[in-house]
Design an enzyme around this catalytic site. Sequence first.
Site, PDB file in Angstrom:
ATOM      1  N   ALA A 138       7.337  -6.724   0.539  1.00 34.11           N
ATOM      2  CA  ALA A 138       8.794  -6.661   0.756  1.00 34.11           C
ATOM      3  C   ALA A 138       9.579  -6.987  -0.504  1.00 34.11           C
ATOM      4  O   ALA A 138      10.775  -7.237  -0.441  1.00 34.11           O
ATOM      5  CB  ALA A 138       9.189  -7.587   1.899  1.00 34.11           C
TER       6      ALA A 138
ATOM      7  N   TYR B 231      -6.092   8.335  -3.740  1.00 39.06           N
ATOM      8  CA  TYR B 231      -4.902   7.848  -3.003  1.00 39.06           C
ATOM      9  C   TYR B 231      -4.860   8.513  -1.634  1.00 39.06           C
ATOM     10  O   TYR B 231      -4.670   7.838  -0.613  1.00 39.06           O
ATOM     11  CB  TYR B 231      -3.607   8.125  -3.790  1.00 39.06           C
ATOM     12  CG  TYR B 231      -2.381   7.677  -3.014  1.00 39.06           C
ATOM     13  CD1 TYR B 231      -2.137   6.320  -2.767  1.00 39.06           C
ATOM     14  CD2 TYR B 231      -1.482   8.610  -2.496  1.00 39.06           C
ATOM     15  CE1 TYR B 231      -1.035   5.909  -2.023  1.00 39.06           C
ATOM     16  CE2 TYR B 231      -0.368   8.204  -1.764  1.00 39.06           C
ATOM     17  CZ  TYR B 231      -0.157   6.849  -1.523  1.00 39.06           C
ATOM     18  OH  TYR B 231       0.938   6.448  -0.780  1.00 39.06           O
TER      19      TYR B 231
END
Length: 262
Positions: free
Chosen positions: A20, A163
Amino acid sequence: MEQSRITSEKKNAIIFITGATSGIGKAVATRFAQDGYRLIITGRRKELLEETARDLALNFNVEVLPICFDVRKLKEVEEAITTLPEKWRNIEILVNNAGLAVGLNPIHEGLIDDWERMIDTNIKGLLYVTRQIVPMMVKRKRGHIINIGSIAGKEVYPNGNVYCGSKFAVDAITKGMRIDLLPYGIKVTQVAPGAVETEFSLVRFKGDHQRASDVYKGFTPLTGDDVANVVYFAATLPGHVNIHDLVITPAAQASASHFLKK
Ligand code: NDP
Ligand code: 8X3
């Protein structure tokens, strides 16, 4: 009636958001803070994390607990979560967001260290955090896990190899979680964005600002707020409704590798 009961019940709820300190995770924290949720926010950059927590608490008058750890380090994850103060243990919503891409190379030129960072963060980190938090949800027979996957977990694009593999794993793990947690009333949702302008590309290109900003040239990418609104929507539906999987892209993106650029 049902909707408003659940919404007001959830207003005191605790939401745990990994990653965050920037981008989507920070936007998700902000969106929930706006509606009075209590937040546990995490990330590795301690100062930034603490500054984010202070700003959210001040701007939205909510309680915010910042806990600094690296999701790749099992001991740190265990320590951070097992030592949560009693009043922070009833986590209602877990947003598994911390993640990254490192490098964009064809498979035969890939760097092992890049691969390990992606696999350790996007797959193993998500699992470490989930393994600590979900038993508390199982015990209470309630909760909601929202995994941030990617369009890269739906389709592979050139040089995306590892990824994409890590996000395909998130896709599969999300489905597995939903099945295993069904008897306990725990909802499991995946939100899978396309191109979002955050620090993502700067991290992928290892601090090369020019290469990072080129990614978003010629079209309007999503913002972290766009994704946060969708996460919020999924999290605040009535108790009997669950979104399994939601792919969100800019209007100018038709697949993982098809963009309409001006
Ligand atoms: P950002 O780089 O802006 O944010 C990534 C967040 O993850 C940061 O808060 C970072 O915090 C945290 N993080 C990264 N590694 C670790 C770690 N080892 N331990 C703890 N926290 C970590 O990128 P986004 O906001 O774009 O990315 C968020 C998620 O969204 C990722 O899972 C990404 O794969 C996914 N996603 C992104 C898209 C995009 O186009 N941007 C599209 C689709 C999915 P810190 O550095 O402080 O540790
Ligand atoms: C991030 C979006 O398309 O760069 O998951 O992989 S993409």
